[in-house]
Design a protein around this motif. Structure first.
Motif, PDB file in Angstrom:
ATOM      1  N   GLY A 104       0.835  -1.373  -0.052  1.00  0.00           N
ATOM      2  CA  GLY A 104       0.053  -0.100  -0.005  1.00  0.00           C
ATOM      3  C   GLY A 104       0.844   0.939   0.015  1.00  0.00           C
ATOM      4  N   TYR A 105       2.018   1.170   0.431  1.00  0.00           N
ATOM      5  CA  TYR A 105       2.745   2.467   0.523  1.00  0.00           C
ATOM      6  C   TYR A 105       3.817   2.792  -1.015  1.00  0.00           C
ATOM      7  N   TYR A 106       3.394   1.914  -1.885  1.00  0.00           N
ATOM      8  CA  TYR A 106       4.061   2.156  -3.110  1.00  0.00           C
ATOM      9  C   TYR A 106       3.174   2.774  -4.137  1.00  0.00           C
ATOM     10  N   PHE A 107       2.213   3.318  -3.577  1.00  0.00           N
ATOM     11  CA  PHE A 107       1.194   4.005  -4.482  1.00  0.00           C
ATOM     12  C   PHE A 107       1.440   5.737  -4.600  1.00  0.00           C
ATOM     13  N   PRO A 108       1.963   6.160  -5.708  1.00  0.00           N
ATOM     14  CA  PRO A 108       2.053   7.540  -5.478  1.00  0.00           C
ATOM     15  C   PRO A 108       0.736   8.611  -4.855  1.00  0.00           C
ATOM     16  N   ASN A 109       1.401   9.579  -4.410  1.00  0.00           N
ATOM     17  CA  ASN A 109       0.201  10.727  -3.874  1.00  0.00           C
ATOM     18  C   ASN A 109      -0.456  10.989  -4.756  1.00  0.00           C
ATOM     19  N   SER A 110      -0.168  11.384  -6.095  1.00  0.00           N
ATOM     20  CA  SER A 110      -1.115  11.874  -7.101  1.00  0.00           C
ATOM     21  C   SER A 110      -1.952  10.797  -7.454  1.00  0.00           C
ATOM     22  N   VAL A 111      -1.988   9.546  -7.595  1.00  0.00           N
ATOM     23  CA  VAL A 111      -2.849   8.422  -7.835  1.00  0.00           C
ATOM     24  C   VAL A 111      -3.912   8.401  -6.788  1.00  0.00           C
ATOM     25  N   PHE A 385       0.085  16.232 -12.383  1.00  0.00           N
ATOM     26  CA  PHE A 385      -1.160  16.474 -12.758  1.00  0.00           C
ATOM     27  C   PHE A 385      -1.762  15.383 -13.594  1.00  0.00           C
ATOM     28  N   VAL A 386      -0.615  14.997 -14.601  1.00  0.00           N
ATOM     29  CA  VAL A 386      -1.113  13.866 -15.452  1.00  0.00           C
ATOM     30  C   VAL A 386      -1.606  12.471 -14.834  1.00  0.00           C
ATOM     31  N   PRO A 387      -0.824  11.960 -13.917  1.00  0.00           N
ATOM     32  CA  PRO A 387      -1.326  10.650 -13.235  1.00  0.00           C
ATOM     33  C   PRO A 387      -2.734  11.095 -12.360  1.00  0.00           C
ATOM     34  N   PHE A 388      -2.775  12.039 -11.834  1.00  0.00           N
ATOM     35  CA  PHE A 388      -3.949  12.664 -11.128  1.00  0.00           C
ATOM     36  C   PHE A 388      -5.059  12.556 -12.250  1.00  0.00           C
ATOM     37  N   ILE A 389      -5.086  13.097 -13.266  1.00  0.00           N
ATOM     38  CA  ILE A 389      -6.241  13.376 -13.999  1.00  0.00           C
ATOM     39  C   ILE A 389      -6.632  11.853 -14.711  1.00  0.00           C
ATOM     40  N   ILE A 390      -5.492  11.062 -15.338  1.00  0.00           N
ATOM     41  CA  ILE A 390      -5.662   9.902 -15.741  1.00  0.00           C
ATOM     42  C   ILE A 390      -6.481   8.901 -14.703  1.00  0.00           C
ATOM     43  N   ILE A 395     -11.330   6.037 -13.258  1.00  0.00           N
ATOM     44  CA  ILE A 395     -12.288   5.509 -12.207  1.00  0.00           C
ATOM     45  C   ILE A 395     -13.943   5.905 -12.699  1.00  0.00           C
ATOM     46  N   VAL A 396     -13.901   7.166 -13.231  1.00  0.00           N
ATOM     47  CA  VAL A 396     -15.254   7.484 -13.723  1.00  0.00           C
ATOM     48  C   VAL A 396     -15.743   6.801 -14.572  1.00  0.00           C
ATOM     49  N   PHE A 397     -14.774   6.136 -15.861  1.00  0.00           N
ATOM     50  CA  PHE A 397     -15.384   5.783 -16.821  1.00  0.00           C
ATOM     51  C   PHE A 397     -15.069   4.040 -16.980  1.00  0.00           C
ATOM     52  N   GLY A 398     -14.470   3.757 -15.824  1.00  0.00           N
ATOM     53  CA  GLY A 398     -14.294   2.326 -15.709  1.00  0.00           C
ATOM     54  C   GLY A 398     -14.556   1.906 -14.316  1.00  0.00           C
ATOM     55  N   ASP A 399     -13.394   1.685 -13.348  1.00  0.00           N
ATOM     56  CA  ASP A 399     -13.753   1.344 -11.834  1.00  0.00           C
ATOM     57  C   ASP A 399     -12.491   1.636 -11.226  1.00  0.00           C
ATOM     58  N   LEU A 400     -12.591   1.327  -9.812  1.00  0.00           N
ATOM     59  CA  LEU A 400     -11.719   1.944  -9.012  1.00  0.00           C
ATOM     60  C   LEU A 400     -10.583   1.046  -9.448  1.00  0.00           C
ATOM     61  N   LEU A 401     -10.236   0.011  -9.810  1.00  0.00           N
ATOM     62  CA  LEU A 401      -8.775  -0.917 -10.022  1.00  0.00           C
ATOM     63  C   LEU A 401      -8.617  -0.347 -11.281  1.00  0.00           C
ATOM     64  N   ILE A 402      -9.340  -0.104 -12.657  1.00  0.00           N
ATOM     65  CA  ILE A 402      -8.879   0.393 -13.620  1.00  0.00           C
ATOM     66  C   ILE A 402      -8.048   1.597 -13.257  1.00  0.00           C
ATOM     67  N   GLY A 403      -8.980   2.592 -12.880  1.00  0.00           N
ATOM     68  CA  GLY A 403      -8.281   3.974 -12.510  1.00  0.00           C
ATOM     69  C   GLY A 403      -6.897   3.807 -11.828  1.00  0.00           C
ATOM     70  N   ILE A 404      -6.951   3.204 -10.916  1.00  0.00           N
ATOM     71  CA  ILE A 404      -5.591   3.075 -10.103  1.00  0.00           C
ATOM     72  C   ILE A 404      -4.638   2.439 -10.803  1.00  0.00           C
ATOM     73  N   GLY A 405      -4.739   1.561 -11.688  1.00  0.00           N
ATOM     74  CA  GLY A 405      -3.951   0.796 -12.601  1.00  0.00           C
ATOM     75  C   GLY A 405      -3.286   1.908 -13.620  1.00  0.00           C
ATOM     76  N   LEU A 406      -4.207   2.552 -14.184  1.00  0.00           N
ATOM     77  CA  LEU A 406      -3.875   3.418 -15.318  1.00  0.00           C
ATOM     78  C   LEU A 406      -3.010   4.587 -14.653  1.00  0.00           C
TER      79      LEU A 406
END
Length: 525
Positions: A104-111, A385-390, A395-406
């Motif tokens: 859990g600690y390896y996910f960037p703050n922007s994500v 900003f880019v990872p934040f927006i992606i 998440i909005v057009f897919g789901d939580l895991l898709i958004g986090i993965g992207l």
């Protein structure tokens, strides 16, 4: 835990009102009995809340697992799904003992911030139809493409021709109460801090329904009210619990489903833990391995009595934080409130308009997705900003895991780009009689990712140049880099380029082997 009860109890009431429709909606979206969602909410509050080390996290059934549960019920049957939930819980307990919580600690703050914002936007978009008394879809139908063939935006467009005046009116009244309570009344005295605005809004909604239910224009229809199962007797209440079938425990499909539940539930939990800790005003850190153990224990118990799989859920957790919760007692109390309500007052709960609950969730979503956050992330630069927006878009057009993965994928690409750029420093030291002296300082760690950048710079060196290569800061050189340097010796000789290597032990001119040099450099004397 009891020292902050004056703040935790009001917060637990808010979380309770948020949890009721979510528990029921997620069960409906999963193709499971409605009561199974309430079981998961009760276990998530009381059991997981008691074991967890999270001060503000609240657990319960999660929309992210709805598709997995629906497929499992369709292919295996409900009782076999429960067995998979138990197995998934045991696997999660194993993850905790193996200390897998560090992931859990390896996910960037922007994500993580993108995840929170994306969930906030989804909450707002999904509650718009409920706010205006149109959508009959389950509250747990959080996917962009929904089970009825509609999508998030088509539901909103369909709403405009099907607005319910009564539901809309009480939703506006509820929203007014919430805003007025938070902005003005909460600062007027202790009473307004103890009694939370959401409780008053829900009470107003119940009164409105009872007063107007005979009106032709302002009445709220039954399908726009909370729908908690009402047992006829104690036996019928007990009959709502289901035990898993252990006959298929040796079946591979059961174990695959159990492992899938464990993996997805653990990832969602760890992401929500990270997000909740960021929202915590006191910046406390949740022990992630203990959290996995707590979630696993909760899933074992939930599966044994007929409940859905459980994760920590950011919607409930953020509602807890925004309502002033201070300790995990708020999560535990919300579980007891769920239990008491389904046993004692299910009829009263069924008088609550969904539009009022939508108003409560509106504010939760807005606080997660404030416009100021977009400006803040933009100011921090494109790498944030880019990872934040992606992440938000995924998440909005897919789901939580898709958004986090992207978002994570984009974050990794950013790291690779910066690593490519920062593998070395190259500048001209001086220029005498047309001969250039160039100094290249290698970074602390240089890997195969940096091959392209180094080859490009070496190939740009002009004939009769003098290259000074400083490796004093380098602690790791990938073998690919050493081979590049060894191969460059031939081209350097052809272009009459002299190479001087500066190390911690001295200077070597035109070394025969960079491999030997590196081994000599890094071995202790």
């Amino acid at each position: 835990m009891f020292k902050q009860l004056n703040k935790d109890f009001p917060a637990s009431i808010v979380v309770f009102f948020v949890a009721i429709p979510l528990c029921l909606g997620i069960a409906l979206a999963s193709g499971a009995p409605l009561f199974s969602g309430l079981i998961a909410g009760i276990i998530g509050g009381i059991v997981v809340g008691s074991i967890s080390g999270s001060s503000l996290g609240v657990s319960g059934p999660a929309a992210g697992l709805a598709a997995i549960v629906l497929a499992a019920i369709t292919n295996l049957g409900y009782e076999n799904l429960l067995l998979a939930v138990v197995i998934g819980g045991v696997i999660q307990i194993g993850f905790g003992f193996l200390k897998a919580g560090i992931i859990g600690y390896y996910f960037p703050n922007s994500v993580i911030k993108g995840m929170l914002t994306g969930i906030g936007i989804i909450i707002i978009l999904k509650q718009i139809p409920h706010f205006f008394g149109y959508s009959n879809d389950p509250q747990g139908d959080w996917a962009f493409f929904q089970v009825d063939g509609e999508n998030t935006f088509s539901e909103i467009f369909n709403m405009f021709n099907n607005i319910s005046p009564g539901a809309t009116l009480i939703a506006i009244i509820g929203m007014t109460i919430l805003i007025l309570w938070e902005a003005v009344l909460s600062k007027k005295g202790k009473f307004f801090k103890l009694v939370q605005g959401p409780l008053v809004a829900v009470a107003a909604g119940i009164i409105y329904y009872l007063v107007t239910r005979d009106s032709e224009t302002l009445a709220i229809s039954q399908n726009h009210l909370v729908n908690v199962p009402v047992p006829d007797s104690f036996d019928s209440f007990i009959g709502q619990f289901t035990v898993p079938s252990f006959e298929m425990i040796g079946t591979l499909q059961i174990w695959i489903t159990g492992f899938t539940i464990a993996l997805v539930a653990s990832l969602e939990t760890l992401l929500c833990v990270e997000a909740t800790d960021k929202l915590d005003p006191h910046k406390r850190t949740t022990p992630t391995n203990r959290e996995l153990f707590a979630q696993g224990t909760g899933n074992v118990m939930s599966g044994l009595i007929g409940g859905l799989p459980i994760t920590q859920v950011i919607v409930r957790s953020s509602a807890n934080i925004q309502s002033g919760g201070q300790t995990k007692m708020a999560a535990i109390l919300h579980g007891f409130l769920l239990l008491i309500s389904v046993v004692i007052i299910p009829n009263i709960l069924n008088y609550i308009p969904l539009s009022v609950l939508a108003a409560i969730l509106f504010l939760v979503g807005y606080k997660l997705a404030k416009p100021s956050l977009f400006k803040e992330m933009y100011i921090k630069g494109w790498k944030q900003f880019v990872p934040f927006i992606i992440t938000i878009v995924g998440i909005v057009f897919g789901d939580l895991l898709i958004g986090i993965g992207l978002g994570l994928g984009v974050g990794i690409v950013v790291i690779l780009i910066k690593s490519y750029q920062n593998s070395h420093f190259l500048h001209i030291e001086n220029q005498n009689n047309g001969n250039k002296t160039i100094k290249m300082t290698l970074a602390e760690e240089v890997t195969f990712i940096n091959k392209g950048a180094i080859i490009k710079e070496l190939n740009k060196l002009e004939s009769d140049s003098y290259l000074i290569m400083d490796v004093r800061k380098s602690r790791y050189l990938d073998n690919d880099i050493i081979e590049i340097l060894d191969d460059f010796k031939i081209k350097a000789a052809e272009k009459n380029i002299d190479i001087e290597v500066i190390s911690e032990r001295g200077t070597i001119k035109n070394p025969d082997s960079y491999q030997q040099f590196f081994e000599l450099e890094k071995k202790p004397a």
